[in-house]
Design a protein around this motif. Sequence first.
Motif, short mmCIF file in Angstrom:
data_model
loop_
_atom_site.label_atom_id
_atom_site.label_comp_id
_atom_site.label_asym_id
_atom_site.label_seq_id
_atom_site.Cartn_x
_atom_site.Cartn_y
_atom_site.Cartn_z
N ARG A 460 0.84 -1.20 0.00
CA ARG A 460 0.00 0.00 0.00
C ARG A 460 0.88 1.26 0.00
NH1 ARG A 460 -5.20 0.85 2.99
NH2 ARG A 460 -5.43 3.08 3.33
N GLU A 461 1.88 1.28 0.89
CA GLU A 461 2.75 2.46 1.00
C GLU A 461 3.55 2.68 -0.28
OE1 GLU A 461 3.13 4.71 3.70
OE2 GLU A 461 1.23 3.77 4.22
N SER A 462 4.10 1.59 -0.84
CA SER A 462 4.90 1.72 -2.07
C SER A 462 4.04 2.24 -3.22
CB SER A 462 5.50 0.37 -2.46
OG SER A 462 6.50 -0.02 -1.55
N ALA A 463 2.84 1.67 -3.37
CA ALA A 463 1.96 2.07 -4.48
C ALA A 463 1.50 3.51 -4.32
CB ALA A 463 0.77 1.12 -4.55
N ALA A 464 1.12 3.90 -3.10
CA ALA A 464 0.62 5.26 -2.87
C ALA A 464 1.72 6.29 -3.09
CB ALA A 464 0.07 5.36 -1.45
N THR A 465 2.96 5.96 -2.74
CA THR A 465 4.08 6.88 -2.94
C THR A 465 4.41 7.01 -4.43
OG1 THR A 465 4.97 6.20 -0.80
CG2 THR A 465 6.46 7.36 -2.28
N ARG A 466 4.36 5.90 -5.15
CA ARG A 466 4.73 5.89 -6.57
C ARG A 466 3.67 6.59 -7.42
NH1 ARG A 466 6.07 6.25 -11.16
NH2 ARG A 466 6.87 4.66 -12.58
N LYS A 474 -3.82 2.64 -3.61
CA LYS A 474 -3.50 2.03 -2.32
C LYS A 474 -4.45 0.86 -2.02
CE LYS A 474 -6.29 5.33 0.35
NZ LYS A 474 -6.25 6.40 1.37
N TYR A 475 -5.64 0.88 -2.63
CA TYR A 475 -6.58 -0.25 -2.49
C TYR A 475 -6.32 -1.33 -3.54
CZ TYR A 475 -9.27 2.86 0.55
OH TYR A 475 -9.67 3.68 1.57
#
Length: 838
Positions: A460-466, A474-475
């Motif tokens: 979630r954190e990696s996807a939301a940052t990218r 994030k979902y």
Amino acid sequence: MAVEEEGLRVFQSVKIKIGEAKNIPPYPGPNRMRDCYCTVNLDQEEVFRTKIIEKSLCPFYGEDFYCEIPRSFRHLSFYLFDRDVFRRDFSIGKVAVKKEDLQQYHGKDTWFPLQHVSADSEVQGKVHLDLRLSEVITDSGGVCHKLASRVLECQGLPIVNGQCDPYAAVTLLGPSRSDAKKTKVKRKTNNPQFEETFYFEVTRPLSHTKRQFDMEEEDVDKLALRVDLWNASNLKFGDEFLGGVKVPLRALGQDGVHDAWYYLQPRDNVGGKPVKVDELGSLRLNIVYTEDHVFPSEHYSPLRDLLLHSTNVEPVSASAAHILGEACREKQEAAIPLVRLFLHYGNIVPFLSAIAHAEVNRTQDPNTIFRGNSLTSKCIDETMKLAGNHYLQVTLKPIIDEICTDHKPCEIDPVKLKESENLETNRENLRQYVDQIFKGITTSGVSCPTVMCDIFFSLRESAATRFQVDHDVKYTAVSSFIFLRFFAPAILSPNLFQLRPHHPDPATSRTLTLISKTIQTLGSLAKSKSANFKETYMAAFYDYFNEQKYADAVKNFLDLISTSGRWDQKSIETPIMLKEGFMIKRAQGRNRFGMKNFKKRWFRLTNHEFTYHRTKGNAKGEGALCSIPIENILAVERLEEESFKMKNMFQVIQPERALYIQANNCVEARDWIDILTKVSQCNRKRLSTYHPSAYLNGHWLCCKTSADTAPGCTPCTGGLPANIQLDVDGDRETERIYSLFSTYMNKLVNMQEACGSRSVYDGPEEEEYSSFVIDDPQETYKTLKLIVSSVQTLEQQHTKYKRDKFKKTKIGSQEHPIGDKSLQCYIRQQSESSTFSI
């Protein structure tokens, strides 16, 4: 289960996919159809049985079987049986693959012709014989030779129809003789100890015209001893043949002594009319047999340390674990031992976080995130399968069992609808099943294993940052695993996830397919739901679920399972609302003379803190009356009713005090306890004991101790498991990884060449280098050099072990009986390699 072998542990395992049979001969009756099932056997011992496919001459099974093999075996056999109307089982044919031939079919879909099954060919086990040839002076002064044949024991005889009452028939065979003798019957054992000796006259005194001590040597060369094992039957059909051996007397050699173990063999001439191969049909199988020779742990230290260090390598593509994924033909080959190794040493989360972060950074489109069969996706799949087995059992198994048992019609394709079925009834049946499973999944967040939650948090954190512009990524990053690759496949094929013993029947399988498609779409949170379905009937059915409450339920569930249980990560984690509502709390009594009365408050739980507010409206702003950081929650337990004469109470225990809360009902109390336990279960100072009653009037009501700081008197319930305990052998997994590196050594060499070539810097000039991910050529080359060195060292140790074993191998010993074709093949290979090395 390992077999100890001179300092090594030998592990054998087999993974089999039983596909289908075709062209089975019809039943000789008016119906002509057969009800068939298939068994998997180690020699004659059945270890697995498929379900029965009724009324078919081309039955499809689609069943998978995996097992650790705990003993030596000679054949992996598959029998096809037909069950008739009287529930009697008749064997149609068999496939028997010799152990030494298994590698020929490794991982390949293969059609095997069914062979005729004959009682005379169904053998297993071994026999120990002691033969001695001696000179005997007759009464007339002549000399003859007698053979003392001693049948000592047998091991591993087959059990026939539930019993084994063996005896041995010993026969001396020759051009003009057939002398037969029998041992006593040994009842109820397949490892009989006979210890019986039989004497046979081998040579007779010669005529007086020749020298007295000459013997007819040509007679000895033509003689052989035959030992047949039989099962003494009480039935009128006679005794059953268990196997036999034929020992030519020339095996006795110059000293006239021969003591050896023999593998039992089928009869030389099996009676009956020969059957053409294509008359019995064929069976499609996929067999993966592995045999690992595992050294003591210290031998694996260099390679193991190199692999475990992968989490710290920058970039991760230059790590040993990532390079293994690049080298293997199938990512799954690398994922299985890597995941088990990292799980065993408690490093799975940082490893998966590292490779997932790297993959996210290489992804250009948020809609394709984690959609390929990359090392990341295969490793997370494998982790979920191992860590989430119990989670699936409690979440899906009850409703899957109901679906498989009730057989309600759920076909909604008008073209496939049966005349007796009603489309609306079927839709309603299917809708109810989807609702049940959807609710079961979206309310199961507190049961999701911690290790999975930590992985999802990282994704979630990696996807939301990218992809900061896409607020849904994030979902979707999490749902692409938990729905698409975990729940949906488990619903589709429950037998592969240990939810059902066998592959479902076609009608039930169709129902599960429709449910799986719907659940997958619900979990995907796609913008246009109807576009996800090629079939118009599925799009129409999905209108039932095109409501905001379903999307909200999915998001709440994804929020909960992607909340990290580790409080030291809270600084980088966005607060997520997990649960809120009115409850009654008892004042904590911070002031010595303060009133400890009960008041209604609005409680809120996020992944950061547990708070309560005067009113619901206040909760949206600042000013919580009390805030308890998650890391300060040491335990969450029920409170005994006698404390305050109030039902549905629980306590949130902190370092200096406990907060006593009353929920509105028993279900709500359970929900709050579960979710509070879930978010706090990784806290470092969690308690092992607690007081089940309150501290009132100067003492604990439960244990009467007067000190309010006294340790608890009752063990904590523990709540949900913080992690999974797997029976993983780290050395065995490292040996598997060594075997993979060894198999793909040519690819490692190519990668080394690629690191030094201009293709790394200026783009892939040579096509053979274009398939490798090499972000940092220097770091990758260093790692490759260490891998090759570690693999070569282990290769030398394996070679030395094989050479030493070859020197110590004694043909005819209990470990290496005569008749072992794989051993003979091994000896020939070793002889050739020894000659070559000289």
